[in-house]
Design an enzyme around this catalytic site. Structure first.
Site, PDB file in Angstrom:
ATOM      1  N   SER A 148     -45.929 -66.963  43.619  1.00 20.11           N
ATOM      2  CA  SER A 148     -47.324 -66.550  43.673  1.00 20.11           C
ATOM      3  C   SER A 148     -47.870 -66.717  45.076  1.00 20.11           C
ATOM      4  O   SER A 148     -47.581 -67.700  45.768  1.00 20.11           O
ATOM      5  CB  SER A 148     -48.150 -67.395  42.701  1.00 20.11           C
ATOM      6  OG  SER A 148     -49.528 -67.258  42.926  1.00 20.11           O
ATOM      7  N   LYS A 149     -48.678 -65.761  45.512  1.00 19.51           N
ATOM      8  CA  LYS A 149     -49.367 -65.896  46.798  1.00 19.51           C
ATOM      9  C   LYS A 149     -50.286 -67.114  46.764  1.00 19.51           C
ATOM     10  O   LYS A 149     -50.448 -67.818  47.757  1.00 19.51           O
ATOM     11  CB  LYS A 149     -50.200 -64.645  47.075  1.00 19.51           C
ATOM     12  CG  LYS A 149     -49.392 -63.388  47.340  1.00 19.51           C
ATOM     13  CD  LYS A 149     -50.315 -62.199  47.531  1.00 19.51           C
ATOM     14  CE  LYS A 149     -49.522 -60.916  47.705  1.00 19.51           C
ATOM     15  NZ  LYS A 149     -50.385 -59.721  47.785  1.00 19.51           N
ATOM     16  N   ARG A 150     -50.882 -67.349  45.617  1.00 22.02           N
ATOM     17  CA  ARG A 150     -51.830 -68.453  45.494  1.00 22.02           C
ATOM     18  C   ARG A 150     -51.150 -69.794  45.732  1.00 22.02           C
ATOM     19  O   ARG A 150     -51.726 -70.706  46.306  1.00 22.02           O
ATOM     20  CB  ARG A 150     -52.471 -68.421  44.106  1.00 22.02           C
ATOM     21  CG  ARG A 150     -53.534 -69.479  43.874  1.00 22.02           C
ATOM     22  CD  ARG A 150     -54.207 -69.321  42.512  1.00 22.02           C
ATOM     23  NE  ARG A 150     -53.253 -69.410  41.421  1.00 22.02           N
ATOM     24  CZ  ARG A 150     -52.868 -68.374  40.682  1.00 22.02           C
ATOM     25  NH1 ARG A 150     -53.343 -67.173  40.919  1.00 22.02           N
ATOM     26  NH2 ARG A 150     -51.990 -68.540  39.686  1.00 22.02           N
TER      27      ARG A 150
END
Length: 316
Positions: A248-250
């Site tokens: 995930s980018k997050r």
């Protein structure tokens, strides 16, 4: 254009790219380049609040640093621009007008939809709550809530053959129900925007993650209603953490801002090529040097789990 192979990379700049994004871009780029086709870069920034310009700038700079150039898109231009979705809303409005007889306003709140969700995290099937509202009922509800717009879907199978996973079919009425084309906040939905853009840009091959496989029947139905020719689709395995979690980018997993401080472009490409089964080892290699013996048959269908040591990855 009809005889020209045209692929695209269409990232959403909501953060720095991670290893999964990079693998999708590399495979899409190789698939087109090794057959003499054209590559289009489209920035999918419909939700501008979540997609700051700095991420789009970093994304493009990262791709060029890796040797993954494009023939049309930001910085180059081309006949099918603008190449930022946030600048293409007039096209989506026109498509929505074409579909107006197949759409209806929906006043359901997120809470109401969550309460109707299927258990165990499965996607909810919209129950058709607002499907048969009268004009008077819709007008009354619109005084207190702005509606989304949903597309009526048929109770029939939509079939296609994925170039990587093979035959696939889905009954939209049973798998998702009537789906949103424009959100209540006015933003156009991904399903509509991607169909309009891929058709307008003459895209003939779409390479993307297997998590979007189930979106394809919805998009094919939109192509049908709009009278547009769909591209061929090729979905690829996802890159997962050792515990099965999607990157995930997050979470910042293996993001480019970190990778670029530790590795050369050739080292990153070499690791990606090995992960995808294109090469037996992770020796550094330039992206262009993978074109000569690129073969989709080498890419597995099962998801790709990272192991310790891949680009310095250490499980937490």
């Amino acid at each position: 254009m009809a005889n020209t192979l045209r692929g695209r990379f269409a990232p959403s700049p909501s953060g720095r790219m991670h290893l999964g994004n990079l693998l999708c871009c590399l495979l899409s780029w190789l698939s087109v380049r090794c057959r003499g086709g054209q590559v289009v870069l489209r920035i999918e920034d419909l939700d501008t609040a979540r997609c700051p310009a700095r991420y789009a700038d970093a994304l493009m700079e990262d791709l060029l640093w890796l040797g993954l150039s494009w023939d049309e898109g930001p910085g180059i231009g081309g006949p099918h621009g603008p190449y930022f979705q946030s600048q293409r809303t007039a096209l989506y409005e026109a498509a929505l007008e074409t579909l107006k007889d197949q759409t209806y306003p929906c006043f359901c709140t997120r809470g109401e939809l969550r309460s109707a969700s299927a258990p165990h995290g499965r996607e909810a099937v919209y129950p058709g709550t607002c499907r048969n509202l009268t004009a008077a009922e819709a007008a009354l509800r619109s005084k207190t809530r702005r509606p989304s717009l949903r597309l009526r879907v048929p109770d029939r199978d939509i079939r296609f053959t994925d170039l990587h996973f093979g035959p696939y079919r889905e009954n939209l009425a049973r798998s998702c129900g009537d789906f949103v084309l424009r959100r209540s906040d006015g933003l156009f939905a991904y399903q509509l925007a991607v169909v309009v853009d891929d058709a307008a840009m003459g895209i003939t091959e779409v390479v993307r993650g297997a998590d979007l496989l189930s979106s394809t029947p919805r998009q094919l139905y939109l192509y049908e209603l709009l009278g547009l020719d769909p591209p061929r689709f090729r979905h690829i395995p996802l890159v997962l953490a050792p515990d099965g979690r999607r990157l995930s980018k997050r979470d910042g997993d293996l993001a480019m801002d970190v990778l670029r401080t530790r590795y050369s472009p050739e080292e990153i490409v070499g690791q990606l090529a090995c992960l995808a089964g294109l090469r037996p080892d992770a020796e550094p290699i330039a992206a262009a040097d993978l074109m000569e013996d690129f073969d989709w048959k080498k890419v597995p269908r099962q998801n790709l789990r990272l192991t310790a040591g891949v680009l310095g990855y250490e499980p937490s």
